[in-house]
Design a protein around this motif. Structure first.
Motif, PDB file in Angstrom:
ATOM      1  N   PHE A 189      18.167  -2.390 -13.815  1.00 11.96           N
ATOM      2  CA  PHE A 189      17.146  -2.350 -13.683  1.00 11.96           C
ATOM      3  C   PHE A 189      16.368  -3.017 -15.658  1.00 11.96           C
ATOM      4  CE2 PHE A 189      18.402  -0.051 -10.479  1.00 11.96           C
ATOM      5  CZ  PHE A 189      18.176  -0.832  -9.416  1.00 11.96           C
ATOM      6  N   LYS A 190      17.421  -3.375 -15.747  1.00 11.00           N
ATOM      7  CA  LYS A 190      16.612  -3.843 -17.309  1.00 11.00           C
ATOM      8  C   LYS A 190      15.104  -4.008 -17.033  1.00 11.00           C
ATOM      9  CE  LYS A 190      17.202  -6.189 -21.230  1.00 11.00           C
ATOM     10  NZ  LYS A 190      18.584  -7.492 -22.058  1.00 11.00           N
ATOM     11  N   SER A 191      14.081  -5.360 -17.299  1.00 14.86           N
ATOM     12  CA  SER A 191      12.428  -4.684 -16.674  1.00 14.86           C
ATOM     13  C   SER A 191      12.127  -3.365 -16.496  1.00 14.86           C
ATOM     14  CB  SER A 191      12.405  -5.930 -16.584  1.00 14.86           C
ATOM     15  OG  SER A 191      12.405  -5.340 -14.824  1.00 14.86           O
ATOM     16  N   GLU A 192      12.947  -2.725 -16.399  1.00  7.98           N
ATOM     17  CA  GLU A 192      12.403  -1.276 -15.590  1.00  7.98           C
ATOM     18  C   GLU A 192      12.122  -0.617 -16.297  1.00  7.98           C
ATOM     19  OE1 GLU A 192      11.879  -0.312 -11.911  1.00  7.98           O
ATOM     20  OE2 GLU A 192      12.430  -1.494 -11.175  1.00  7.98           O
ATOM     21  N   ILE A 193      13.615  -0.834 -17.118  1.00  2.83           N
ATOM     22  CA  ILE A 193      13.825   0.604 -18.363  1.00  2.83           C
ATOM     23  C   ILE A 193      12.520  -0.399 -19.325  1.00  2.83           C
ATOM     24  CG2 ILE A 193      15.365   0.862 -20.368  1.00  2.83           C
ATOM     25  CD1 ILE A 193      15.927   2.384 -17.638  1.00  2.83           C
ATOM     26  N   LEU A 194      12.637  -1.018 -19.812  1.00  3.14           N
ATOM     27  CA  LEU A 194      12.124  -1.718 -21.103  1.00  3.14           C
ATOM     28  C   LEU A 194       9.873  -1.497 -20.526  1.00  3.14           C
ATOM     29  CD1 LEU A 194      12.464  -5.301 -21.888  1.00  3.14           C
ATOM     30  CD2 LEU A 194      13.303  -3.165 -23.134  1.00  3.14           C
ATOM     31  N   ASP A 195       9.736  -1.687 -19.591  1.00  2.00           N
ATOM     32  CA  ASP A 195       8.426  -1.637 -18.890  1.00  2.00           C
ATOM     33  C   ASP A 195       8.423  -0.219 -19.678  1.00  2.00           C
ATOM     34  OD1 ASP A 195       6.174  -1.489 -18.035  1.00  2.00           O
ATOM     35  OD2 ASP A 195       6.652   0.037 -16.466  1.00  2.00           O
ATOM     36  N   ILE A 196       9.439   1.479 -18.757  1.00  4.18           N
ATOM     37  CA  ILE A 196       9.517   2.252 -19.225  1.00  4.18           C
ATOM     38  C   ILE A 196       8.851   3.062 -20.403  1.00  4.18           C
ATOM     39  CG2 ILE A 196      10.089   4.915 -18.453  1.00  4.18           C
ATOM     40  CD1 ILE A 196      11.303   3.954 -16.099  1.00  4.18           C
TER      41      ILE A 196
ATOM     42  N   TYR B 245       4.442   7.137 -13.470  1.00  2.50           N
ATOM     43  CA  TYR B 245       3.925   6.588 -12.425  1.00  2.50           C
ATOM     44  C   TYR B 245       4.981   5.138 -11.961  1.00  2.50           C
ATOM     45  CZ  TYR B 245       1.580   3.446  -9.037  1.00  2.50           C
ATOM     46  OH  TYR B 245       1.398   2.790  -7.678  1.00  2.50           O
ATOM     47  N   ASP B 246       6.134   5.374 -10.941  1.00  2.00           N
ATOM     48  CA  ASP B 246       6.377   4.371  -9.875  1.00  2.00           C
ATOM     49  C   ASP B 246       5.626   3.463  -8.836  1.00  2.00           C
ATOM     50  OD1 ASP B 246       7.517   5.700  -8.115  1.00  2.00           O
ATOM     51  OD2 ASP B 246       8.278   6.729  -9.653  1.00  2.00           O
ATOM     52  N   ASN B 247       5.825   2.109  -8.939  1.00  2.00           N
ATOM     53  CA  ASN B 247       5.051   0.915  -8.075  1.00  2.00           C
ATOM     54  C   ASN B 247       6.076   1.669  -7.089  1.00  2.00           C
ATOM     55  OD1 ASN B 247       2.882   0.636  -9.363  1.00  2.00           O
ATOM     56  ND2 ASN B 247       4.250  -0.977 -10.890  1.00  2.00           N
ATOM     57  N   PRO B 248       5.528   1.335  -5.560  1.00  2.47           N
ATOM     58  CA  PRO B 248       5.858   1.640  -4.951  1.00  2.47           C
ATOM     59  C   PRO B 248       7.403   0.615  -4.815  1.00  2.47           C
ATOM     60  CG  PRO B 248       4.066   1.613  -4.169  1.00  2.47           C
ATOM     61  CD  PRO B 248       3.594   1.349  -5.675  1.00  2.47           C
ATOM     62  N   ASP B 249       7.103  -0.390  -4.980  1.00  4.28           N
ATOM     63  CA  ASP B 249       8.090  -2.149  -5.010  1.00  4.28           C
ATOM     64  C   ASP B 249       8.978  -1.326  -6.641  1.00  4.28           C
ATOM     65  OD1 ASP B 249       6.221  -2.048  -6.454  1.00  4.28           O
ATOM     66  OD2 ASP B 249       6.142  -4.285  -6.418  1.00  4.28           O
ATOM     67  N   SER B 250       8.848  -0.666  -7.335  1.00  7.94           N
ATOM     68  CA  SER B 250       9.514  -0.658  -8.645  1.00  7.94           C
ATOM     69  C   SER B 250      10.951   0.619  -8.211  1.00  7.94           C
ATOM     70  CB  SER B 250       9.212   0.666  -9.038  1.00  7.94           C
ATOM     71  OG  SER B 250       8.887   1.995  -8.941  1.00  7.94           O
ATOM     72  N   HIS B 251      12.102   0.049  -8.629  1.00  5.92           N
ATOM     73  CA  HIS B 251      13.695   0.803  -8.545  1.00  5.92           C
ATOM     74  C   HIS B 251      13.435   2.653  -8.871  1.00  5.92           C
ATOM     75  CE1 HIS B 251      14.015  -3.412  -7.741  1.00  5.92           C
ATOM     76  NE2 HIS B 251      14.466  -2.765  -6.834  1.00  5.92           N
TER      77      HIS B 251
ATOM     78  N   GLU C 211      17.667   5.939  -9.101  1.00  9.26           N
ATOM     79  CA  GLU C 211      17.303   4.906  -8.106  1.00  9.26           C
ATOM     80  C   GLU C 211      15.958   5.784  -7.269  1.00  9.26           C
ATOM     81  OE1 GLU C 211      19.973   2.671  -7.076  1.00  9.26           O
ATOM     82  OE2 GLU C 211      18.514   0.995  -6.282  1.00  9.26           O
ATOM     83  N   LYS C 212      15.255   5.364  -7.363  1.00  3.04           N
ATOM     84  CA  LYS C 212      14.821   5.333  -5.688  1.00  3.04           C
ATOM     85  C   LYS C 212      14.909   4.941  -4.151  1.00  3.04           C
ATOM     86  CE  LYS C 212       9.976   3.727  -7.003  1.00  3.04           C
ATOM     87  NZ  LYS C 212       8.764   3.647  -6.461  1.00  3.04           N
ATOM     88  N   ARG C 213      16.104   4.586  -3.870  1.00  2.00           N
ATOM     89  CA  ARG C 213      16.040   3.244  -2.936  1.00  2.00           C
ATOM     90  C   ARG C 213      14.754   3.777  -1.624  1.00  2.00           C
ATOM     91  NH1 ARG C 213      21.237   6.104  -3.150  1.00  2.00           N
ATOM     92  NH2 ARG C 213      20.646   7.132  -1.479  1.00  2.00           N
ATOM     93  N   LYS C 214      14.585   2.201  -1.035  1.00  2.00           N
ATOM     94  CA  LYS C 214      13.447   1.818  -0.278  1.00  2.00           C
ATOM     95  C   LYS C 214      13.273   3.358   0.940  1.00  2.00           C
ATOM     96  CE  LYS C 214      12.630  -1.416  -2.789  1.00  2.00           C
ATOM     97  NZ  LYS C 214      11.644  -1.659  -3.906  1.00  2.00           N
ATOM     98  N   GLU C 215      14.401   3.450   1.628  1.00  3.05           N
ATOM     99  CA  GLU C 215      14.865   4.020   2.363  1.00  3.05           C
ATOM    100  C   GLU C 215      14.560   5.316   2.484  1.00  3.05           C
ATOM    101  OE1 GLU C 215      17.380   2.429   1.177  1.00  3.05           O
ATOM    102  OE2 GLU C 215      19.351   3.638   1.108  1.00  3.05           O
ATOM    103  N   ILE C 216      13.741   5.985   0.845  1.00  6.44           N
ATOM    104  CA  ILE C 216      13.928   7.397   0.359  1.00  6.44           C
ATOM    105  C   ILE C 216      12.527   7.539   0.074  1.00  6.44           C
ATOM    106  CG2 ILE C 216      14.024   9.247  -0.829  1.00  6.44           C
ATOM    107  CD1 ILE C 216      16.851   7.857  -1.256  1.00  6.44           C
TER     108      ILE C 216
ATOM    109  N   LYS D 243      -3.055   3.303  -8.708  1.00  6.96           N
ATOM    110  CA  LYS D 243      -2.404   2.455  -9.118  1.00  6.96           C
ATOM    111  C   LYS D 243      -2.431   1.601 -10.403  1.00  6.96           C
ATOM    112  CE  LYS D 243       0.766  -1.753  -8.750  1.00  6.96           C
ATOM    113  NZ  LYS D 243       0.582  -3.104  -9.186  1.00  6.96           N
ATOM    114  N   TRP D 244      -3.913   1.328  -9.834  1.00 10.36           N
ATOM    115  CA  TRP D 244      -5.016   0.960 -11.089  1.00 10.36           C
ATOM    116  C   TRP D 244      -5.277   1.781 -12.581  1.00 10.36           C
ATOM    117  CZ3 TRP D 244     -10.378  -1.157  -8.331  1.00 10.36           C
ATOM    118  CH2 TRP D 244      -9.516  -2.156  -7.188  1.00 10.36           C
TER     119      TRP D 244
END
Lengths: 167, 131
Positions: free
Chosen positions: A42-49, A82-88, A108-113, B65-66
Motif C-alpha cells: 500500500f505504497k500510495s497510502e503510506i505516502l499519503d499518511i 482518518y481513513d477513507n472507507p475505501d482505503s486499506h 490493514e483494515k479488510r473490507k469485511e471488518i 470526510k470533507w
C-alpha cells in the motif's frame, strides 16, 4: 525490556510535535514498523499518511477532525488518523490536543471488518495503544510526565516496562 | 529540569519523504488547510456537522470526510459550501497586472520666433530619455 516515547526528529515543524513509541525488542518505532509492514502492498497510502503527518506537524496542528476519535476507552486520547472507507490502512495514535500526537502502530483494515475488534492485528495494535495511554495517564497524574512549551513537548520519565502495573 | 524525550531520527521515514515531491506535499497541505478553513467557518457560524450535512443534502459521514483533509473537492462543492458558510473558498478574482507608469517632463520654450515644446520621458529608474 519495554518501550520509550521518542520525538521523531524527521518532523521539524512547530505546529504539532510528532512522537512515536520506540519498542526495545524490535529496536524500531511503531511507526517505522507500520511503514515497513505496508509500504510494498500500500505504497500510495503510506505516502499519503506521511504527507498528512507532515502537514499536521508544519501547518495545521493535530486538529481533531483529522482523526477518527474514540478508538480506545473514553477520554484516553486513543484515535486513528482518518481513513477513507475505501482505503486499506489504519494507523493508531494518541492525540493530546492540537499540539502533540504519539503515533503508534496499525495495519490493514479488510473490507469485511467493521470494527477493530474483528481484526486480530488491529485489535492488537489498538489494545497496545490503549495500554500505553493508561501508563502515560498514570505518570501524568503522578507528575512523572509533564507537558511543556504550550503542550508541544513531553518531559519526564518516558521509559516504560511492558509488564509495568497499571493501577 | 525534567528530561525531554529522546529524539529519534528514522531512516525509514527519510526514505518515504524522499518519494514525496514538493508539489505532492503542497497538495496535501492545501487539502488540509481547506478542511481547517471550512471547520473554522462552521465554528464561527455555529453550524454543526449535522446541520451542514442537512443544508448540503449529504450524510454526516460525507462532512466528516470533507473535514479529514483527504478529500479532493470539486469546484461546485466548494462553491456550495462557501455559499452556506459565507466564505470564499474559490478565489477567481483576477490578479492585477503590474501597472505601467510612465512619467514625462514637458518643457515649453518661447524665445521670440523660436517656439518649441520638448518632451522628455522620465524612466522609472529616474534617468531621462530624449523622445
Amino acid at each position: 525490556m519495554g518501550f520509550k516515547i521518542v520525538r521523531l526528529a524527521n518532523f521539524i515543524g512547530e505546529e504539532a510535535s510528532i512522537y512515536s513509541i520506540f519498542d526495545e525488542i524490535d529496536d524500531s518505532t511503531l511507526l517505522d514498523r507500520f511503514i515497513k509492514e505496508n509500504i510494498v502492498a500500500f505504497k500510495s497510502e503510506i505516502l499519503d499518511i506521511v504527507k498528512r503527518l507532515k502537514t499536521i506537524n508544519t501547518i495545521t496542528g493535530a486538529k481533531e477532525y483529522f482523526f477518527k476519535l474514540d478508538e480506545g476507552l473514553p477520554g484516553d486520547g486513543v484515535c486513528a488518523l482518518y481513513d477513507n472507507p475505501d482505503s486499506h490502512l489504519r494507523l493508531y495514535c494518541i492525540r493530546y490536543g492540537n499540539s502533540l500526537v504519539i503515533i503508534g502502530g496499525g495495519g490493514e483494515k479488510r473490507k469485511e471488518i467493521r470494527t477493530w475488534q474483528e481484526s486480530e492485528k488491529l485489535a492488537k495494535e489498538a489494545n497496545r495503544m490503549i495500554g500505553i495511554s493508561k501508563k502515560i495517564t498514570l505518570r501524568i497524574k503522578e507528575r512523572e510526565i509533564e507537558f511543556e512549551e504550550n503542550g508541544t513537548k513531553l518531559t519526564g520519565n518516558l521509559e516504560f516496562y511492558e509488564d509495568e502495573e497499571i493501577s | 529540569m525534567k528530561k525531554s524525550a529522546e529524539k529519534y531520527h528514522s531512516e525509514v521515514l527519510d526514505e518515504v519523504f524522499a518519494e514525496i515531491t514538493p508539489e505532492e506535499q503542497r497538495k496535501a497541505d492545501y487539502r488540509m488547510q481547506l478542511a481547517a478553513k471550512i471547520f473554522d467557518a462552521m465554528k464561527s457560524k455555529n453550524i454543526s456537522k449535522l446541520e451542514l450535512a442537512r443544508k448540503m443534502g449529504k450524510q454526516a459521514s460525507v462532512i466528516t470526510k470533507w473535514l479529514s483533509g483527504t478529500h479532493n473537492f470539486t469546484a461546485d462543492t466548494l462553491f456550495e459550501i462557501g455559499g452556506i458558510l459565507g466564505i470564499q473558498l474559490l478565489n477567481i478574482v483576477r490578479e492585477d497586472m503590474n501597472p505601467v507608469v510612465s512619467h514625462y517632463h514637458l518643457m515649453v520654450s518661447d524665445s521670440g520666433d523660436n517656439q518649441y515644446i520638448a518632451v522628455k520621458k522620465i524612466e522609472n529608474d529616474g534617468s531621462q530619455n530624449q523622445p
